[in-house]
Enzyme design. Structure first.
Site, short mmCIF file in Angstrom:
data_model
loop_
_atom_site.label_atom_id
_atom_site.label_comp_id
_atom_site.label_asym_id
_atom_site.label_seq_id
_atom_site.Cartn_x
_atom_site.Cartn_y
_atom_site.Cartn_z
N GLY A 31 56.35 45.70 30.91
CA GLY A 31 56.04 45.76 30.13
C GLY A 31 55.39 44.85 29.41
O GLY A 31 55.30 43.48 30.09
N GLY A 36 45.17 43.00 30.98
CA GLY A 36 45.21 42.88 32.30
C GLY A 36 46.02 44.90 32.24
O GLY A 36 45.50 45.44 33.17
N HIS A 37 46.71 44.66 31.96
CA HIS A 37 48.03 46.02 32.02
C HIS A 37 46.79 47.15 31.26
O HIS A 37 46.72 48.24 32.23
CB HIS A 37 48.95 45.96 31.19
CG HIS A 37 49.85 45.02 31.80
ND1 HIS A 37 50.91 44.23 31.00
CD2 HIS A 37 50.54 45.30 32.81
CE1 HIS A 37 51.25 43.28 31.95
NE2 HIS A 37 51.34 43.19 33.00
N SER A 186 49.21 37.08 31.80
CA SER A 186 50.10 37.00 32.79
C SER A 186 51.41 37.67 31.14
O SER A 186 51.45 37.01 30.16
CB SER A 186 50.70 35.47 33.40
OG SER A 186 51.87 35.89 33.21
N SER A 187 52.35 38.60 31.36
CA SER A 187 53.69 38.70 30.50
C SER A 187 54.34 37.51 30.47
O SER A 187 54.87 37.51 28.88
CB SER A 187 54.07 40.37 30.44
OG SER A 187 53.30 40.74 31.29
N ARG A 188 54.21 36.27 31.54
CA ARG A 188 55.05 35.49 31.26
C ARG A 188 54.37 34.37 30.36
O ARG A 188 55.06 32.95 29.93
CB ARG A 188 55.51 34.93 32.68
CG ARG A 188 56.64 35.21 33.43
CD ARG A 188 56.87 34.75 35.16
NE ARG A 188 57.44 36.07 35.30
CZ ARG A 188 57.87 36.79 36.05
NH1 ARG A 188 56.33 37.47 36.31
NH2 ARG A 188 58.42 36.91 36.42
P1 AMP Z 1 53.31 43.39 35.98
O1 AMP Z 1 53.88 43.73 34.32
O2 AMP Z 1 53.49 41.90 35.84
O3 AMP Z 1 54.21 43.60 36.69
O4 AMP Z 1 51.73 44.47 36.43
C1 AMP Z 1 51.94 45.40 36.00
C2 AMP Z 1 50.21 45.37 37.03
O5 AMP Z 1 49.59 44.96 36.02
C3 AMP Z 1 50.85 44.56 38.35
O6 AMP Z 1 50.11 45.91 39.29
C4 AMP Z 1 49.42 42.96 38.18
O7 AMP Z 1 49.25 43.37 39.29
C5 AMP Z 1 48.76 44.24 36.67
N1 AMP Z 1 48.28 43.00 35.74
C6 AMP Z 1 49.30 42.04 35.97
N2 AMP Z 1 48.24 40.78 35.52
C7 AMP Z 1 46.94 41.38 35.65
C8 AMP Z 1 45.85 41.01 34.87
N3 AMP Z 1 45.73 39.71 34.54
N4 AMP Z 1 44.72 41.02 35.49
C9 AMP Z 1 45.07 42.86 36.34
N5 AMP Z 1 45.71 42.73 36.61
C10 AMP Z 1 47.20 43.06 35.97
#
Ligand code: AMP
Length: 285
Positions: A31, A36-37, A186-188
């Site tokens: 979430g 990116g997501h 990044s979510s962070r």
């Molecule tokens: P997360 O919500 O951080 O667990 O990420 C979910 C998916 O989105 C994972 O496959 C991540 O590698 C991908 N993801 C996160 N940030 C990015 C980004 N900046 N660009 C592309 N994919 C991303």
């Protein structure tokens, strides 16, 4: 978009849909969605009949309880974004749905991947990642799993698990989506204040510096210089590493091999990771 909370309901739904030949794409997330997501959702949309996104903040992959408690949540805007991008199904299970009382914990054999880089600095992290992805794949029953290169080591770990356990799913990895200034989305990032966000640009700058100089200067020197640059902006560094495509550290750079740079560093209380392919073996003359 249909929202499912109970695994059983989603399993039934997909089973019925599968009576005709359909392709299902799956994008697992925690979430606080960003572009990116959404790039993964769009890719899945373009290649499948049904796209499923999951939002689940997986407690078993956090080695730092503070990071888990502070993980950003924005369900309402997430739902809006998913609908805008044509996602078909959102799966939002509870912790109890994913890890019921009778849940059997596996030990995943990840070899060196479990003890280097992220594995070294976040003990148990990849065991937690495998636990949740295995469980999600059982429920979602997709044809293609979409992952981001932003989490390079995670992609390798999940590929290994899928191969080792013979899980019938194809994995597709998409490039890292960045802000215009280069900061990897990044979510962070939502937890960074303005000053920290500005300072965080140094991560991309260092990756570009490494890419420009990988064949010009000694790798050991490049690492020292990178660490200096990150420290000068106030980062505490877990690693700046230069590896081959399998994440084995390299000390000399050759044009015929794929070379990856990976960084993990913390500013304020926020730990950021990023990576860049410095050289692609396929581009070698
Ligand atoms: P997360 O919500 O951080 O667990 O990420 C979910 C998916 O989105 C994972 O496959 C991540 O590698 C991908 N993801 C996160 N940030 C990015 C980004 N900046 N660009 C592309 N994919 C991303």
């Amino acid at each position: 978009m249909i929202l499912f909370k109970r695994p059983g309901d989603l399993i039934d739904f997909i089973q019925k849909k599968r009576k005709s030949a359909i392709k299902v794409g799956f994008v697992p997330t925690m979430g606080a969605l960003h572009n990116g997501h959404l790039s993964l959702i769009k890719k899945s949309k373009s290649e499948n009949d049904i796209t499923i996104c999951s939002i689940f903040i997986n407690p078993t992959q956090f080695s730092n309880p503070n990071d888990f408690e502070k993980y950003p949540i924005s369900i309402e805007t997430d739902i809006e974004q998913l609908e805008l991008n044509g996602c078909d199904i959102l799966f939002m299970p509870s912790v109890n749905d994913i890890y019921p009382e009778n849940f059997q914990k596996n030990n995943f054999e990840l070899g060196y991947l479990d003890s280097i880089l992220e594995g070294q600095h976040r003990a148990g992290h990849f065991q937690g990642v495998c636990m949740v992805v295995k469980r999600l794949l059982e429920i979602v029953n997709c044809d293609i799993l979409y992952l981001g290169q932003k989490d390079y080591q995670q992609c390798m770990v999940i590929k290994k698990m899928v191969l080792d356990l013979n899980i019938p799913v194809e994995i597709k990895i998409s490039p890292t989506i960045r802000e215009e200034n280069g900061l990897a989305m990044s979510s962070r990032n939502k937890r960074l204040n303005e000053g920290e966000k500005e300072a965080a640009l140094v991560i991309f700058e260092v990756l570009c510096f490494l890419k420009e100089n990988i064949f010009e200067r000694d790798i050991a020197d490049l690492k020292v210089k990178s660490v200096e640059k990150l420290k000068a902006k106030g980062f505490d560094i877990d690693y700046v590493e230069i590896t081959d495509e399998f994440l084995n550290t390299i000390t000399t750079a050759e044009k015929k091999q794929t070379i990856v740079a990976l960084i993990a560093a913390t500013i304020g209380n926020v730990r950021l990771i990023d990576n860049m392919i410095l050289n692609n073996a396929n581009d070698a003359e």
